[in-house]
Design a protein around this motif. Structure first.
Motif, PDB file in Angstrom:
ATOM      1  N   PRO A 119       0.823  -1.203   0.000  1.00 11.52           N
ATOM      2  CA  PRO A 119       0.000   0.000   0.000  1.00 11.52           C
ATOM      3  C   PRO A 119       0.867   1.267   0.000  1.00 11.52           C
ATOM      4  O   PRO A 119       2.014   1.237   0.438  1.00 11.52           O
ATOM      5  N   PRO A 120       0.311   2.373  -0.488  1.00  8.58           N
ATOM      6  CA  PRO A 120       1.079   3.606  -0.669  1.00  8.58           C
ATOM      7  C   PRO A 120       1.721   4.141   0.618  1.00  8.58           C
ATOM      8  O   PRO A 120       2.780   4.761   0.547  1.00  8.58           O
ATOM      9  N   ASP A 121       1.107   3.903   1.760  1.00  8.02           N
ATOM     10  CA  ASP A 121       1.661   4.433   3.011  1.00  8.02           C
ATOM     11  C   ASP A 121       2.630   3.466   3.698  1.00  8.02           C
ATOM     12  O   ASP A 121       3.122   3.741   4.777  1.00  8.02           O
ATOM     13  N   PHE A 122       2.955   2.329   3.052  1.00  8.42           N
ATOM     14  CA  PHE A 122       3.846   1.348   3.663  1.00  8.42           C
ATOM     15  C   PHE A 122       5.264   1.885   3.817  1.00  8.42           C
ATOM     16  O   PHE A 122       5.909   1.712   4.840  1.00  8.42           O
ATOM     17  N   PHE A 123       5.772   2.551   2.797  1.00  8.11           N
ATOM     18  CA  PHE A 123       7.144   3.064   2.806  1.00  8.11           C
ATOM     19  C   PHE A 123       7.152   4.409   2.102  1.00  8.11           C
ATOM     20  O   PHE A 123       6.673   4.516   0.979  1.00  8.11           O
ATOM     21  N   PRO A 124       7.702   5.451   2.738  1.00  9.39           N
ATOM     22  CA  PRO A 124       7.670   6.783   2.114  1.00  9.39           C
ATOM     23  C   PRO A 124       8.576   6.853   0.890  1.00  9.39           C
ATOM     24  O   PRO A 124       9.763   6.543   0.974  1.00  9.39           O
ATOM     25  N   PRO A 125       8.039   7.236  -0.274  1.00  7.78           N
ATOM     26  CA  PRO A 125       8.869   7.337  -1.478  1.00  7.78           C
ATOM     27  C   PRO A 125       9.830   8.520  -1.396  1.00  7.78           C
ATOM     28  O   PRO A 125       9.543   9.521  -0.732  1.00  7.78           O
ATOM     29  N   GLY A 126      10.968   8.355  -2.056  1.00  8.09           N
ATOM     30  CA  GLY A 126      11.920   9.456  -2.177  1.00  8.09           C
ATOM     31  C   GLY A 126      13.039   9.463  -1.165  1.00  8.09           C
ATOM     32  O   GLY A 126      14.088  10.036  -1.432  1.00  8.09           O
ATOM     33  N   GLU A 127      12.867   8.858  -0.016  1.00 11.59           N
ATOM     34  CA  GLU A 127      13.914   8.871   1.000  1.00 11.59           C
ATOM     35  C   GLU A 127      14.968   7.817   0.660  1.00 11.59           C
ATOM     36  O   GLU A 127      14.646   6.660   0.429  1.00 11.59           O
ATOM     37  N   GLU A 128      16.240   8.237   0.609  1.00 10.52           N
ATOM     38  CA  GLU A 128      17.309   7.275   0.345  1.00 10.52           C
ATOM     39  C   GLU A 128      17.864   6.778   1.670  1.00 10.52           C
ATOM     40  O   GLU A 128      18.161   7.567   2.569  1.00 10.52           O
ATOM     41  N   LEU A 129      17.991   5.473   1.779  1.00 17.84           N
ATOM     42  CA  LEU A 129      18.558   4.853   2.968  1.00 17.84           C
ATOM     43  C   LEU A 129      19.839   4.137   2.580  1.00 17.84           C
ATOM     44  O   LEU A 129      20.064   3.836   1.405  1.00 17.84           O
ATOM     45  N   LYS A 130      20.673   3.867   3.574  1.00 15.91           N
ATOM     46  CA  LYS A 130      21.882   3.104   3.288  1.00 15.91           C
ATOM     47  C   LYS A 130      22.154   2.160   4.444  1.00 15.91           C
ATOM     48  O   LYS A 130      22.014   2.520   5.613  1.00 15.91           O
TER      49      LYS A 130
END
Length: 159
Positions: A119-130
């Protein structure tokens, strides 16, 4: 021994510091440390293409933290895209999810950015993680997660 060969020996600088010459000892230690650090840094950046190649494929992983269990399949594609499908179970409720995005290896870190999730609210788009890569073999991928600081292990599916 001729006089000229004796002069040459006297003019040569010793390779090792003389006992009691603390400044010389410190210089040698500093030079050795710089060589080791430079080699380590060069090794990290030069290892990135090899890590990238080793990660391409399909991986399975189970992550547990804060009462959640995430059982997922991660497909890392050669073009730098990824698809993660899985189930998140929390307090007896299970939710299916799909996450799509872009990935790369840089400076020994697995960097990824979600572009969409269902679902769209599962993971916020655009944030880069490492996540820091500890090791990658033909069967296992070990990393330290940025968000939790926990070690994570994934296994590679046969191709």
């Amino acid at each position: 021994m001729t006089e000229s060969s004796a002069e040459c020996r006297l003019m040569r600088r010793p390779l090792a510091p003389r006992p009691g010459d603390s400044l010389s000892v410190l210089r040698h230690i500093a030079k050795a440390a710089m060589i080791v650090i430079a080699g380590w840094l060069a090794g990290c950046s030069s290892a990135d293409p090899g890590l990238t190649a080793a990660l391409i494929g399909k991986w399975g992983e189970v992550r547990q933290f804060d009462g959640q269990v995430i059982d997922q399949v991660i497909e890392l594609k050669q073009d730098g895209s990824f698809v993660v499908t899985g189930n998140k179970t929390e307090r007896g409720t299970t939710m299916k999810f799909v996450l799509r995005g872009a990935w790369r290896v840089q400076d020994g870190h697995f960097r990824y950015k979600a572009l969409s999730s269902e679902p769209p609210d599962f993971f916020p788009p655009g944030e880069e993680l490492k996540d820091r890569i500890v090791s990658v073999s033909d069967r296992e991928w070990v990393m330290i997660e940025q968000n939790t600081g926990q070690e994570s292990r994934a296994w590679k599916y046969s191709q």
